[in-house]
Scaffold this motif. Structure first.
Motif, PDB file in Angstrom:
ATOM      1  N   THR A   1       0.850  -1.181   0.000  1.00 28.62           N
ATOM      2  CA  THR A   1       0.000   0.000   0.000  1.00 28.62           C
ATOM      3  C   THR A   1       0.887   1.232   0.000  1.00 28.62           C
ATOM      4  O   THR A   1       1.788   1.366   0.831  1.00 28.62           O
ATOM      5  CB  THR A   1      -0.910   0.017   1.240  1.00 28.62           C
ATOM      6  OG1 THR A   1      -1.790  -1.114   1.194  1.00 28.62           O
ATOM      7  CG2 THR A   1      -1.742   1.297   1.280  1.00 28.62           C
ATOM      8  N   VAL A   2       0.645   2.132  -0.957  1.00 27.16           N
ATOM      9  CA  VAL A   2       1.417   3.376  -1.018  1.00 27.16           C
ATOM     10  C   VAL A   2       0.461   4.569  -0.996  1.00 27.16           C
ATOM     11  O   VAL A   2      -0.616   4.523  -1.580  1.00 27.16           O
ATOM     12  CB  VAL A   2       2.325   3.432  -2.264  1.00 27.16           C
ATOM     13  CG1 VAL A   2       3.373   2.333  -2.220  1.00 27.16           C
ATOM     14  CG2 VAL A   2       1.518   3.337  -3.539  1.00 27.16           C
ATOM     15  N   ASP A   3       0.888   5.606  -0.309  1.00 29.08           N
ATOM     16  CA  ASP A   3       0.093   6.827  -0.184  1.00 29.08           C
ATOM     17  C   ASP A   3       0.840   8.015  -0.763  1.00 29.08           C
ATOM     18  O   ASP A   3       2.051   8.174  -0.522  1.00 29.08           O
ATOM     19  CB  ASP A   3      -0.222   7.125   1.283  1.00 29.08           C
ATOM     20  CG  ASP A   3      -1.254   6.173   1.872  1.00 29.08           C
ATOM     21  OD1 ASP A   3      -1.829   5.370   1.113  1.00 29.08           O
ATOM     22  OD2 ASP A   3      -1.478   6.243   3.092  1.00 29.08           O
ATOM     23  N   LEU A   4       0.127   8.847  -1.494  1.00 25.32           N
ATOM     24  CA  LEU A   4       0.638  10.134  -1.957  1.00 25.32           C
ATOM     25  C   LEU A   4       0.026  11.208  -1.072  1.00 25.32           C
ATOM     26  O   LEU A   4      -1.199  11.330  -0.981  1.00 25.32           O
ATOM     27  CB  LEU A   4       0.257  10.383  -3.417  1.00 25.32           C
ATOM     28  CG  LEU A   4       0.577   9.273  -4.430  1.00 25.32           C
ATOM     29  CD1 LEU A   4       0.144   9.710  -5.821  1.00 25.32           C
ATOM     30  CD2 LEU A   4       2.050   8.914  -4.401  1.00 25.32           C
ATOM     31  N   ILE A   5       0.871  11.995  -0.415  1.00 20.82           N
ATOM     32  CA  ILE A   5       0.412  13.039   0.500  1.00 20.82           C
ATOM     33  C   ILE A   5       0.628  14.381  -0.178  1.00 20.82           C
ATOM     34  O   ILE A   5       1.766  14.810  -0.376  1.00 20.82           O
ATOM     35  CB  ILE A   5       1.185  12.971   1.829  1.00 20.82           C
ATOM     36  CG1 ILE A   5       1.069  11.570   2.445  1.00 20.82           C
ATOM     37  CG2 ILE A   5       0.685  14.039   2.796  1.00 20.82           C
ATOM     38  CD1 ILE A   5       2.007  11.347   3.618  1.00 20.82           C
ATOM     39  N   LEU A   6      -0.461  15.035  -0.553  1.00 21.29           N
ATOM     40  CA  LEU A   6      -0.390  16.308  -1.271  1.00 21.29           C
ATOM     41  C   LEU A   6      -0.795  17.449  -0.346  1.00 21.29           C
ATOM     42  O   LEU A   6      -1.931  17.489   0.134  1.00 21.29           O
ATOM     43  CB  LEU A   6      -1.325  16.295  -2.485  1.00 21.29           C
ATOM     44  CG  LEU A   6      -0.847  15.669  -3.788  1.00 21.29           C
ATOM     45  CD1 LEU A   6      -0.416  14.216  -3.591  1.00 21.29           C
ATOM     46  CD2 LEU A   6      -1.937  15.746  -4.852  1.00 21.29           C
TER      47      LEU A   6
ATOM     48  N   ALA B   1      -4.767   4.563 -10.764  1.00 19.77           N
ATOM     49  CA  ALA B   1      -5.581   3.679  -9.920  1.00 19.77           C
ATOM     50  C   ALA B   1      -5.606   4.140  -8.472  1.00 19.77           C
ATOM     51  O   ALA B   1      -6.158   3.449  -7.608  1.00 19.77           O
ATOM     52  CB  ALA B   1      -5.036   2.251 -10.001  1.00 19.77           C
ATOM     53  N   PHE B   2      -5.034   5.323  -8.191  1.00 17.45           N
ATOM     54  CA  PHE B   2      -5.057   5.857  -6.833  1.00 17.45           C
ATOM     55  C   PHE B   2      -6.464   6.351  -6.499  1.00 17.45           C
ATOM     56  O   PHE B   2      -7.139   6.961  -7.333  1.00 17.45           O
ATOM     57  CB  PHE B   2      -4.075   7.019  -6.688  1.00 17.45           C
ATOM     58  CG  PHE B   2      -2.636   6.602  -6.554  1.00 17.45           C
ATOM     59  CD1 PHE B   2      -2.069   6.428  -5.301  1.00 17.45           C
ATOM     60  CD2 PHE B   2      -1.856   6.384  -7.686  1.00 17.45           C
ATOM     61  CE1 PHE B   2      -0.740   6.044  -5.175  1.00 17.45           C
ATOM     62  CE2 PHE B   2      -0.530   5.995  -7.560  1.00 17.45           C
ATOM     63  CZ  PHE B   2       0.025   5.829  -6.305  1.00 17.45           C
ATOM     64  N   ASP B   3      -6.898   6.088  -5.276  1.00 18.95           N
ATOM     65  CA  ASP B   3      -8.189   6.578  -4.775  1.00 18.95           C
ATOM     66  C   ASP B   3      -7.965   7.570  -3.652  1.00 18.95           C
ATOM     67  O   ASP B   3      -7.001   7.454  -2.883  1.00 18.95           O
ATOM     68  CB  ASP B   3      -9.035   5.418  -4.237  1.00 18.95           C
ATOM     69  CG  ASP B   3      -9.445   4.445  -5.329  1.00 18.95           C
ATOM     70  OD1 ASP B   3      -9.845   4.913  -6.416  1.00 18.95           O
ATOM     71  OD2 ASP B   3      -9.361   3.223  -5.097  1.00 18.95           O
TER      72      ASP B   3
ATOM     73  N   ILE C   1      -4.856  12.934   0.482  1.00 19.13           N
ATOM     74  CA  ILE C   1      -4.034  11.733   0.495  1.00 19.13           C
ATOM     75  C   ILE C   1      -4.673  10.703  -0.427  1.00 19.13           C
ATOM     76  O   ILE C   1      -5.841  10.336  -0.256  1.00 19.13           O
ATOM     77  CB  ILE C   1      -3.887  11.181   1.919  1.00 19.13           C
ATOM     78  CG1 ILE C   1      -3.222  12.249   2.808  1.00 19.13           C
ATOM     79  CG2 ILE C   1      -3.068   9.891   1.917  1.00 19.13           C
ATOM     80  CD1 ILE C   1      -3.181  11.899   4.268  1.00 19.13           C
ATOM     81  N   PHE C   2      -3.905  10.272  -1.411  1.00 20.12           N
ATOM     82  CA  PHE C   2      -4.364   9.288  -2.380  1.00 20.12           C
ATOM     83  C   PHE C   2      -3.653   7.967  -2.127  1.00 20.12           C
ATOM     84  O   PHE C   2      -2.441   7.935  -1.902  1.00 20.12           O
ATOM     85  CB  PHE C   2      -4.093   9.775  -3.807  1.00 20.12           C
ATOM     86  CG  PHE C   2      -4.988  10.898  -4.240  1.00 20.12           C
ATOM     87  CD1 PHE C   2      -6.137  10.641  -4.974  1.00 20.12           C
ATOM     88  CD2 PHE C   2      -4.696  12.220  -3.911  1.00 20.12           C
ATOM     89  CE1 PHE C   2      -6.976  11.678  -5.376  1.00 20.12           C
ATOM     90  CE2 PHE C   2      -5.520  13.257  -4.300  1.00 20.12           C
ATOM     91  CZ  PHE C   2      -6.671  12.984  -5.041  1.00 20.12           C
ATOM     92  N   ARG C   3      -4.402   6.890  -2.184  1.00 24.77           N
ATOM     93  CA  ARG C   3      -3.873   5.563  -1.823  1.00 24.77           C
ATOM     94  C   ARG C   3      -3.994   4.578  -2.977  1.00 24.77           C
ATOM     95  O   ARG C   3      -4.999   4.524  -3.689  1.00 24.77           O
ATOM     96  CB  ARG C   3      -4.608   5.030  -0.587  1.00 24.77           C
ATOM     97  CG  ARG C   3      -4.271   3.590  -0.220  1.00 24.77           C
ATOM     98  CD  ARG C   3      -4.722   3.258   1.178  1.00 24.77           C
ATOM     99  NE  ARG C   3      -3.905   3.961   2.174  1.00 24.77           N
ATOM    100  CZ  ARG C   3      -4.054   3.809   3.483  1.00 24.77           C
ATOM    101  NH1 ARG C   3      -4.986   3.003   3.952  1.00 24.77           N
ATOM    102  NH2 ARG C   3      -3.251   4.455   4.306  1.00 24.77           N
ATOM    103  N   LEU C   4      -2.947   3.778  -3.118  1.00 18.65           N
ATOM    104  CA  LEU C   4      -2.941   2.647  -4.047  1.00 18.65           C
ATOM    105  C   LEU C   4      -2.644   1.391  -3.239  1.00 18.65           C
ATOM    106  O   LEU C   4      -1.598   1.307  -2.580  1.00 18.65           O
ATOM    107  CB  LEU C   4      -1.864   2.839  -5.123  1.00 18.65           C
ATOM    108  CG  LEU C   4      -1.666   1.699  -6.131  1.00 18.65           C
ATOM    109  CD1 LEU C   4      -2.923   1.514  -6.980  1.00 18.65           C
ATOM    110  CD2 LEU C   4      -0.450   1.968  -7.005  1.00 18.65           C
ATOM    111  N   GLU C   5      -3.558   0.432  -3.253  1.00 18.58           N
ATOM    112  CA  GLU C   5      -3.378  -0.805  -2.494  1.00 18.58           C
ATOM    113  C   GLU C   5      -3.169  -1.974  -3.452  1.00 18.58           C
ATOM    114  O   GLU C   5      -4.071  -2.338  -4.210  1.00 18.58           O
ATOM    115  CB  GLU C   5      -4.602  -1.073  -1.617  1.00 18.58           C
ATOM    116  CG  GLU C   5      -4.815  -0.027  -0.524  1.00 18.58           C
ATOM    117  CD  GLU C   5      -5.968  -0.362   0.389  1.00 18.58           C
ATOM    118  OE1 GLU C   5      -5.754  -1.124   1.373  1.00 18.58           O
ATOM    119  OE2 GLU C   5      -7.081   0.107   0.122  1.00 18.58           O
TER     120      GLU C   5
END
Length: 205
Positions: free
Chosen positions: A153-158, A174-176, A197-201
């Motif tokens: 699981t990776v998160d993008l923190i904007l 595919a990030f939600d 915060i967008f997450r890709l699992e």
């Protein structure tokens, strides 16, 4: 704590406003994330010691130092500007003198963001609008490929997210959207004062 008190505690030389990174149209000017915003992020978003954070456009290192101090995670700052990188390295030397027996680590890489090699243990990626959308797309693609190669699981923190960044993540990846954290006392005056915060699992078969 005030900005100055935090800088002193983290052994960071005072940040003096905005700085132009380079003549490239793809590199935005450097501005440090306010500590009040980082406090709000830490209060509402789960960081753990096992996390590996990458801060793109890390400047003098405020985000890596703050999050390492608060959560003992491992943090990497990626910075292309030579003078900012040098200041980060000097700050690192002073910071680590106080953190000899600490868990986790802080270090910095000087390179173009799109050329940074994402490690398999890195799962959180921080952006305060450091570069153009074209570069952002390349960086996100690198992160996605790393997650596909080593499922996690990776998160993008904007922070202070741009419309262009958000539209790309919504429409082309595919990030939600995982979380929307508004900064108390700031958001009321400026609706951009928030973290998205967008997450890709991805899981291994």
């Amino acid at each position: 704590m005030t900005e100055q008190e935090y800088d002193q505690m983290l052994s960071i030389k005072p940040t003096s406003g905005l700085q132009v990174l380079s003549s490239s149209i793809h590199q935005n000017r450097y501005e440090a994330t306010p500590y009040a915003a980082l406090e709000a992020l830490g209060a509402e978003y789960p960081f753990h010691r096992k996390d590996g954070l990458v801060d793109y456009g890390s400047g003098k290192g405020r985000v890596p130092f703050f999050l390492h101090h608060q959560f003992q995670l491992s943090a990497t700052g990626v910075e292309v500007n030579a003078s900012l990188y040098q200041e980060a390295m000097e700050n690192q030397t002073n910071y680590m003198k106080k953190k000899k027996n600490t868990v986790g680590s802080v270090h910095f890489e000087r390179c173009l963001a799109e050329e940074y090699r994402v490690e398999k243990d890195q799962n959180k990626f921080y952006f305060f609008n450091p570069f153009s959308t074209q570069i952002f797309i390349k960086v996100v693609n690198n992160i996605s490929k790393s997650a596909e190669k080593n499922p996690r699981t990776v998160d993008l923190i904007l922070y202070y997210p741009t419309t262009e960044y958000v539209h790309f993540l919504h429409d082309k990846t595919a990030f939600d959207l995982y979380a929307d954290i508004k900064i108390p006392g700031y958001y009321e005056k400026d609706e951009h004062e928030r973290f998205l915060i967008f997450r890709l699992e991805l899981t291994s078969d």
